[in-house]
Design a protein around this motif. Sequence first.
Motif, mmCIF file in Angstrom:
data_model
loop_
_atom_site.group_PDB
_atom_site.id
_atom_site.type_symbol
_atom_site.label_atom_id
_atom_site.label_comp_id
_atom_site.label_asym_id
_atom_site.label_seq_id
_atom_site.Cartn_x
_atom_site.Cartn_y
_atom_site.Cartn_z
ATOM 1 N N LEU A 1 2.880 -4.617 -26.230
ATOM 2 C CA LEU A 1 2.376 -4.383 -24.880
ATOM 3 C C LEU A 1 1.361 -3.246 -24.909
ATOM 4 O O LEU A 1 1.651 -2.163 -25.428
ATOM 5 N N VAL A 2 0.162 -3.487 -24.341
ATOM 6 C CA VAL A 2 -0.873 -2.449 -24.356
ATOM 7 C C VAL A 2 -1.253 -1.962 -22.951
ATOM 8 O O VAL A 2 -1.849 -0.898 -22.809
ATOM 9 N N LYS A 3 -0.891 -2.731 -21.904
ATOM 10 C CA LYS A 3 -1.237 -2.284 -20.549
ATOM 11 C C LYS A 3 -0.404 -3.018 -19.513
ATOM 12 O O LYS A 3 -0.178 -4.224 -19.622
ATOM 13 N N VAL A 4 0.045 -2.258 -18.519
ATOM 14 C CA VAL A 4 0.710 -2.832 -17.351
ATOM 15 C C VAL A 4 -0.174 -2.586 -16.144
ATOM 16 O O VAL A 4 -0.586 -1.443 -15.876
ATOM 17 N N ILE A 5 -0.481 -3.642 -15.413
ATOM 18 C CA ILE A 5 -1.313 -3.545 -14.208
ATOM 19 C C ILE A 5 -0.438 -3.894 -13.020
ATOM 20 O O ILE A 5 0.080 -5.005 -12.918
ATOM 21 N N ASP A 6 -0.259 -2.927 -12.111
ATOM 22 C CA ASP A 6 0.610 -3.173 -10.965
ATOM 23 C C ASP A 6 0.050 -2.522 -9.709
ATOM 24 O O ASP A 6 -1.024 -1.909 -9.722
ATOM 25 N N GLN A 7 0.787 -2.667 -8.629
ATOM 26 C CA GLN A 7 0.307 -2.170 -7.342
ATOM 27 C C GLN A 7 0.274 -0.647 -7.295
ATOM 28 O O GLN A 7 -0.689 -0.044 -6.799
ATOM 29 N N ALA A 8 1.295 -0.012 -7.825
ATOM 30 C CA ALA A 8 1.402 1.442 -7.722
ATOM 31 C C ALA A 8 0.292 2.166 -8.479
ATOM 32 O O ALA A 8 -0.292 3.129 -7.978
ATOM 33 N N ARG A 9 -0.027 1.669 -9.694
ATOM 34 C CA ARG A 9 -0.986 2.383 -10.541
ATOM 35 C C ARG A 9 -2.410 1.868 -10.450
ATOM 36 O O ARG A 9 -3.366 2.593 -10.757
ATOM 37 N N HIS A 10 -2.575 0.622 -10.031
ATOM 38 C CA HIS A 10 -3.914 0.025 -10.083
ATOM 39 C C HIS A 10 -4.313 -0.687 -8.791
ATOM 40 O O HIS A 10 -5.272 -1.463 -8.777
ATOM 41 N N ALA A 11 -3.570 -0.458 -7.702
ATOM 42 C CA ALA A 11 -3.826 -1.178 -6.449
ATOM 43 C C ALA A 11 -3.797 -2.680 -6.692
ATOM 44 O O ALA A 11 -4.648 -3.437 -6.219
ATOM 45 N N GLY A 12 -2.781 -3.099 -7.461
ATOM 46 C CA GLY A 12 -2.631 -4.505 -7.799
ATOM 47 C C GLY A 12 -2.068 -5.312 -6.651
ATOM 48 O O GLY A 12 -2.047 -4.868 -5.498
ATOM 49 N N HIS A 13 -1.598 -6.493 -6.951
ATOM 50 C CA HIS A 13 -1.122 -7.410 -5.918
ATOM 51 C C HIS A 13 0.227 -6.962 -5.348
ATOM 52 O O HIS A 13 1.042 -6.358 -6.036
ATOM 53 N N GLY A 14 0.451 -7.321 -4.087
ATOM 54 C CA GLY A 14 1.673 -6.926 -3.404
ATOM 55 C C GLY A 14 2.775 -7.951 -3.491
ATOM 56 O O GLY A 14 3.921 -7.675 -3.115
ATOM 57 N N THR A 15 2.454 -9.142 -3.981
ATOM 58 C CA THR A 15 3.451 -10.201 -4.150
ATOM 59 C C THR A 15 3.196 -10.914 -5.478
ATOM 60 O O THR A 15 2.375 -10.460 -6.283
ATOM 61 N N SER A 16 3.879 -12.011 -5.700
ATOM 62 C CA SER A 16 3.806 -12.751 -6.964
ATOM 63 C C SER A 16 2.359 -12.999 -7.406
ATOM 64 O O SER A 16 1.516 -13.414 -6.622
ATOM 65 N N VAL A 17 2.091 -12.741 -8.703
ATOM 66 C CA VAL A 17 0.790 -13.070 -9.295
ATOM 67 C C VAL A 17 0.934 -14.431 -9.967
ATOM 68 O O VAL A 17 1.736 -14.598 -10.896
#
Length: 304
Positions: free
Chosen positions: A258-274
């Motif tokens: 694993l080299v990167k996690v992209i999520d809502q908290a750290r990257h303003a990612g999606h708020g529901t299922s991707v």
Amino acid sequence: MKYEAEKLESYTGHRDCVYNVTGHSDENKFISSSGDGLLVEWDTRNSDLGKPLAQMKNSIYAVHFEKSQNRVWAAENFEGLHLIDLATRKEIANLALNKAAVFDIKTYKNLVFVAGGDGVITVIDSELMAFKKHIKSSDKSVRSLSINPVERELAAGFSDNTIRIFDLQTLELKKQINAHRNSVFAVKYSADYQTLLSGSRDAHLKIWNISNNYKLEEQMVAHMFTINHIAVNPSGTLIATCSMDKSIKLWDAQNYKLVKVIDQARHAGHGTSVNRLHWLSDENFVSASDDRSLSLWKVTQYEP
């Protein structure tokens, strides 16, 4: 190597969950499909509302850009298959299917493979626009398809927890793998076609060695919930997975770390299922979500 991820843009306009995203003849564009029945063309150079390609009565889970013919296949759930010419932006053919949901579409030469919620892989001759074969090997849904042109094989992930491998020429079943503890939502051949990646409702990512009769090579608990899709960047260096847990994860394709996690908290990612991912280039990809939006991401590699 370290990786950084940045959200460049969000695309909104769909009135329901965005289920799929696929390519385009213009490398700056992509096409999405949604529960609102819309097929929409988006341009990364212009974040304004996308241009509708088609409006259908029912939701569209499956859409596929056929690069060699510059056309788009879209499956309207419980109705049929629509073929749209990108140059003219017109529907040029349609074909009625069984009254079931369609979860994936792939093309190989003049063949179109359609993954049905009724457990049938429908094979269509695209030159004749006629049915060639209906492959029924399970009563459970076919959730995902991937083509290996080197080995001339089709991999299919099923909701009966298995992966089945079919011969692309004879269309016969070659191998059945009891792959996961739950439905196999995602299958994807690596860029060199030497391995098959699979993801499931059991949240595991598994790597199968093709040259060793699809022996399990690696596995990891990749997400908290269902893995919806797996996408490999064009050069084959990065694997991207997305999940019902709202996150996107990037993995090194050589060692599966694993080299990167992209999520809502750290990257303003999606708020529901991707739900789906599509690489535009080695550095840029698009994600589609139940939150009715798509996001454009830039991945940068650097020395720590």
